[in-house]
Write a protein that holds these residues in place. Structure first.
Motif, PDB file in Angstrom:
ATOM      1  N   ARG A 145     -25.275 -48.289 -29.292  1.00  0.00           N
ATOM      2  CA  ARG A 145     -24.522 -46.832 -29.155  1.00  0.00           C
ATOM      3  C   ARG A 145     -24.011 -46.523 -30.621  1.00  0.00           C
ATOM      4  NH1 ARG A 145     -20.448 -45.576 -26.014  1.00  0.00           N
ATOM      5  NH2 ARG A 145     -19.651 -47.605 -26.013  1.00  0.00           N
ATOM      6  N   PHE A 146     -23.249 -47.608 -31.243  1.00  0.00           N
ATOM      7  CA  PHE A 146     -22.645 -47.353 -32.500  1.00  0.00           C
ATOM      8  C   PHE A 146     -23.589 -48.096 -33.696  1.00  0.00           C
ATOM      9  CE2 PHE A 146     -18.079 -46.903 -30.705  1.00  0.00           C
ATOM     10  CZ  PHE A 146     -18.416 -45.785 -29.974  1.00  0.00           C
ATOM     11  N   THR A 147     -23.356 -47.364 -34.867  1.00  0.00           N
ATOM     12  CA  THR A 147     -23.876 -48.213 -35.905  1.00  0.00           C
ATOM     13  C   THR A 147     -23.121 -48.124 -37.054  1.00  0.00           C
ATOM     14  OG1 THR A 147     -26.300 -47.367 -35.285  1.00  0.00           O
ATOM     15  CG2 THR A 147     -26.026 -48.014 -37.725  1.00  0.00           C
ATOM     16  N   ILE A 148     -22.934 -49.313 -37.786  1.00  0.00           N
ATOM     17  CA  ILE A 148     -21.968 -49.322 -39.000  1.00  0.00           C
ATOM     18  C   ILE A 148     -22.689 -49.565 -40.099  1.00  0.00           C
ATOM     19  CG2 ILE A 148     -21.727 -51.731 -38.845  1.00  0.00           C
ATOM     20  CD1 ILE A 148     -18.805 -51.315 -39.890  1.00  0.00           C
ATOM     21  N   SER A 149     -22.361 -48.777 -41.329  1.00  0.00           N
ATOM     22  CA  SER A 149     -23.204 -48.701 -42.665  1.00  0.00           C
ATOM     23  C   SER A 149     -22.209 -48.681 -43.599  1.00  0.00           C
ATOM     24  CB  SER A 149     -24.143 -47.478 -42.719  1.00  0.00           C
ATOM     25  OG  SER A 149     -23.531 -46.493 -42.530  1.00  0.00           O
ATOM     26  N   LYS A 150     -22.520 -48.794 -44.898  1.00  0.00           N
ATOM     27  CA  LYS A 150     -21.844 -48.754 -46.015  1.00  0.00           C
ATOM     28  C   LYS A 150     -22.213 -48.236 -47.420  1.00  0.00           C
ATOM     29  CE  LYS A 150     -18.713 -52.246 -48.518  1.00  0.00           C
ATOM     30  NZ  LYS A 150     -19.125 -52.090 -49.839  1.00  0.00           N
ATOM     31  N   ASP A 151     -21.753 -47.620 -47.776  1.00  0.00           N
ATOM     32  CA  ASP A 151     -22.142 -47.159 -49.602  1.00  0.00           C
ATOM     33  C   ASP A 151     -21.280 -47.741 -50.512  1.00  0.00           C
ATOM     34  OD1 ASP A 151     -22.652 -45.566 -51.648  1.00  0.00           O
ATOM     35  OD2 ASP A 151     -22.946 -43.637 -50.498  1.00  0.00           O
ATOM     36  N   ASN A 152     -21.892 -48.671 -51.154  1.00  0.00           N
ATOM     37  CA  ASN A 152     -21.218 -49.628 -51.992  1.00  0.00           C
ATOM     38  C   ASN A 152     -20.696 -48.459 -53.108  1.00  0.00           C
ATOM     39  OD1 ASN A 152     -21.295 -51.870 -50.885  1.00  0.00           O
ATOM     40  ND2 ASN A 152     -23.274 -52.598 -51.622  1.00  0.00           N
ATOM     41  N   ALA A 153     -21.536 -47.874 -53.597  1.00  0.00           N
ATOM     42  CA  ALA A 153     -21.080 -46.970 -54.654  1.00  0.00           C
ATOM     43  C   ALA A 153     -19.843 -46.112 -54.458  1.00  0.00           C
ATOM     44  CB  ALA A 153     -22.478 -45.884 -55.158  1.00  0.00           C
ATOM     45  N   LYS A 154     -19.808 -45.608 -53.081  1.00  0.00           N
ATOM     46  CA  LYS A 154     -18.572 -44.967 -52.809  1.00  0.00           C
ATOM     47  C   LYS A 154     -17.472 -45.557 -52.078  1.00  0.00           C
ATOM     48  CE  LYS A 154     -21.238 -40.797 -51.758  1.00  0.00           C
ATOM     49  NZ  LYS A 154     -21.527 -39.718 -51.051  1.00  0.00           N
ATOM     50  N   ASN A 155     -17.579 -47.086 -52.035  1.00  0.00           N
ATOM     51  CA  ASN A 155     -16.541 -47.879 -51.470  1.00  0.00           C
ATOM     52  C   ASN A 155     -16.191 -47.304 -50.075  1.00  0.00           C
ATOM     53  OD1 ASN A 155     -16.404 -49.942 -53.489  1.00  0.00           O
ATOM     54  ND2 ASN A 155     -14.855 -48.865 -54.612  1.00  0.00           N
ATOM     55  N   THR A 156     -17.131 -46.805 -49.275  1.00  0.00           N
ATOM     56  CA  THR A 156     -17.006 -46.248 -47.942  1.00  0.00           C
ATOM     57  C   THR A 156     -17.950 -46.806 -47.034  1.00  0.00           C
ATOM     58  OG1 THR A 156     -16.825 -43.939 -49.120  1.00  0.00           O
ATOM     59  CG2 THR A 156     -17.481 -43.950 -46.840  1.00  0.00           C
ATOM     60  N   ILE A 157     -17.150 -46.999 -45.807  1.00  0.00           N
ATOM     61  CA  ILE A 157     -17.921 -47.226 -44.616  1.00  0.00           C
ATOM     62  C   ILE A 157     -18.103 -46.297 -43.496  1.00  0.00           C
ATOM     63  CG2 ILE A 157     -17.748 -49.987 -44.915  1.00  0.00           C
ATOM     64  CD1 ILE A 157     -15.613 -49.495 -42.739  1.00  0.00           C
ATOM     65  N   TYR A 158     -19.181 -46.306 -42.732  1.00  0.00           N
ATOM     66  CA  TYR A 158     -19.312 -45.128 -41.817  1.00  0.00           C
ATOM     67  C   TYR A 158     -19.533 -45.795 -40.403  1.00  0.00           C
ATOM     68  CZ  TYR A 158     -20.592 -42.481 -45.883  1.00  0.00           C
ATOM     69  OH  TYR A 158     -20.256 -41.870 -47.396  1.00  0.00           O
ATOM     70  N   LEU A 159     -19.022 -45.102 -39.422  1.00  0.00           N
ATOM     71  CA  LEU A 159     -19.509 -45.594 -37.942  1.00  0.00           C
ATOM     72  C   LEU A 159     -19.825 -44.373 -37.142  1.00  0.00           C
ATOM     73  CD1 LEU A 159     -19.239 -47.797 -36.162  1.00  0.00           C
ATOM     74  CD2 LEU A 159     -17.072 -47.044 -35.131  1.00  0.00           C
ATOM     75  N   GLN A 160     -21.077 -44.532 -37.051  1.00  0.00           N
ATOM     76  CA  GLN A 160     -21.953 -43.420 -36.077  1.00  0.00           C
ATOM     77  C   GLN A 160     -21.797 -43.720 -34.670  1.00  0.00           C
ATOM     78  OE1 GLN A 160     -23.525 -40.707 -37.241  1.00  0.00           O
ATOM     79  NE2 GLN A 160     -23.791 -40.118 -35.207  1.00  0.00           N
ATOM     80  N   MET A 161     -21.081 -43.156 -34.022  1.00  0.00           N
ATOM     81  CA  MET A 161     -21.030 -43.186 -32.702  1.00  0.00           C
ATOM     82  C   MET A 161     -21.800 -42.214 -31.843  1.00  0.00           C
ATOM     83  SD  MET A 161     -17.019 -44.102 -32.912  1.00  0.00           S
ATOM     84  CE  MET A 161     -16.428 -42.350 -33.130  1.00  0.00           C
ATOM     85  N   ASN A 162     -22.872 -42.744 -30.977  1.00  0.00           N
ATOM     86  CA  ASN A 162     -23.476 -41.787 -30.147  1.00  0.00           C
ATOM     87  C   ASN A 162     -23.193 -42.061 -28.834  1.00  0.00           C
ATOM     88  OD1 ASN A 162     -24.821 -40.694 -32.374  1.00  0.00           O
ATOM     89  ND2 ASN A 162     -26.453 -42.180 -32.515  1.00  0.00           N
ATOM     90  N   ASN A 163     -23.429 -41.279 -27.805  1.00  0.00           N
ATOM     91  CA  ASN A 163     -23.607 -41.516 -26.394  1.00  0.00           C
ATOM     92  C   ASN A 163     -22.097 -41.824 -26.118  1.00  0.00           C
ATOM     93  OD1 ASN A 163     -24.110 -41.659 -23.863  1.00  0.00           O
ATOM     94  ND2 ASN A 163     -24.969 -43.435 -23.913  1.00  0.00           N
ATOM     95  N   LEU A 164     -21.182 -41.034 -26.726  1.00  0.00           N
ATOM     96  CA  LEU A 164     -19.715 -41.524 -26.391  1.00  0.00           C
ATOM     97  C   LEU A 164     -19.382 -41.530 -24.936  1.00  0.00           C
ATOM     98  CD1 LEU A 164     -18.032 -40.069 -29.531  1.00  0.00           C
ATOM     99  CD2 LEU A 164     -17.932 -42.328 -28.648  1.00  0.00           C
ATOM    100  N   LYS A 165     -18.490 -42.282 -24.423  1.00  0.00           N
ATOM    101  CA  LYS A 165     -18.170 -42.621 -23.136  1.00  0.00           C
ATOM    102  C   LYS A 165     -16.379 -42.440 -23.168  1.00  0.00           C
ATOM    103  CE  LYS A 165     -21.593 -46.106 -22.198  1.00  0.00           C
ATOM    104  NZ  LYS A 165     -21.780 -47.301 -21.515  1.00  0.00           N
ATOM    105  N   PRO A 166     -15.865 -41.964 -22.084  1.00  0.00           N
ATOM    106  CA  PRO A 166     -14.376 -41.819 -21.850  1.00  0.00           C
ATOM    107  C   PRO A 166     -13.498 -43.133 -22.317  1.00  0.00           C
ATOM    108  CG  PRO A 166     -15.478 -40.857 -20.125  1.00  0.00           C
ATOM    109  CD  PRO A 166     -16.538 -41.332 -20.918  1.00  0.00           C
ATOM    110  N   ASP A 167     -14.253 -44.302 -22.051  1.00  0.00           N
ATOM    111  CA  ASP A 167     -13.664 -45.624 -22.523  1.00  0.00           C
ATOM    112  C   ASP A 167     -13.555 -45.577 -24.020  1.00  0.00           C
ATOM    113  OD1 ASP A 167     -14.776 -47.670 -19.522  1.00  0.00           O
ATOM    114  OD2 ASP A 167     -13.134 -46.247 -19.867  1.00  0.00           O
ATOM    115  N   ASP A 168     -14.289 -44.951 -24.678  1.00  0.00           N
ATOM    116  CA  ASP A 168     -14.185 -45.242 -26.176  1.00  0.00           C
ATOM    117  C   ASP A 168     -13.066 -44.457 -26.674  1.00  0.00           C
ATOM    118  OD1 ASP A 168     -17.905 -44.580 -26.040  1.00  0.00           O
ATOM    119  OD2 ASP A 168     -16.780 -46.555 -26.334  1.00  0.00           O
ATOM    120  N   THR A 169     -12.438 -43.667 -25.890  1.00  0.00           N
ATOM    121  CA  THR A 169     -11.047 -42.943 -26.368  1.00  0.00           C
ATOM    122  C   THR A 169      -9.926 -43.929 -26.847  1.00  0.00           C
ATOM    123  OG1 THR A 169     -11.563 -41.123 -24.829  1.00  0.00           O
ATOM    124  CG2 THR A 169      -9.293 -41.372 -25.513  1.00  0.00           C
ATOM    125  N   ASN A 170      -9.825 -43.977 -27.900  1.00  0.00           N
ATOM    126  CA  ASN A 170      -8.985 -45.036 -28.776  1.00  0.00           C
ATOM    127  C   ASN A 170      -8.608 -44.236 -29.995  1.00  0.00           C
ATOM    128  OD1 ASN A 170      -7.601 -47.365 -29.342  1.00  0.00           O
ATOM    129  ND2 ASN A 170      -9.032 -48.209 -27.722  1.00  0.00           N
TER     130      ASN A 170
END
Length: 115
Positions: free
Chosen positions: A66-91
């Motif tokens: 459901r989740f995918t982590i990725s990184k852009d080295n040039a921007k020193n940035t990470i991303y977390l793509q979260m799909n099919n979110l569930k109420p238990d993901d609330t945090n």
């Protein structure tokens, strides 16, 4: 020291998607792993997803597929793509960067999943 800019949290309905971003600035030379954590019921922070400098990834069982982590080295940035979110993901989701002797945390961004 490391500073963070985290964004992308918000309120979403079950089944929806969000993308979290975390940009780190400062002394990143010794950083080996970048990740996202959230608060566990026992009040400790649990790993959600992590990516290393050679792009190896690790995911919590509860978010695999459901989740995918990725990184852009040039921007020193990470991303977390979260799909099919569930109420238990609330945090609150915390950005983390760490090396062998250093460990830095962002202030967190709130994700709320509710209808």
């Amino acid at each position: 020291q490391v500073q963070f800019v985290e964004s992308g949290g918000g309120l979403v309905q079950p089944g929806g998607s969000l993308r979290l971003s975390c940009t780190a600035t400062g002394n990143l030379f010794s950083i080996k792993k970048w990740g996202w954590y959230r608060q566990a019921p026992e009040n400790e922070r649990e790993l959600v997803a992590e990516i290393t400098t050679d792009y190896s990834t690790t995911y919590a069982d509860s978010v695999k597929g459901r989740f995918t982590i990725s990184k852009d080295n040039a921007k020193n940035t990470i991303y977390l793509q979260m799909n099919n979110l569930k109420p238990d993901d609330t945090n609150i989701y915390y950005c983390n960067v760490r090396g062998y002797v250093v460990n830095f945390w962002g202030k967190g961004t709130l994700v709320a999943v509710s209808s």
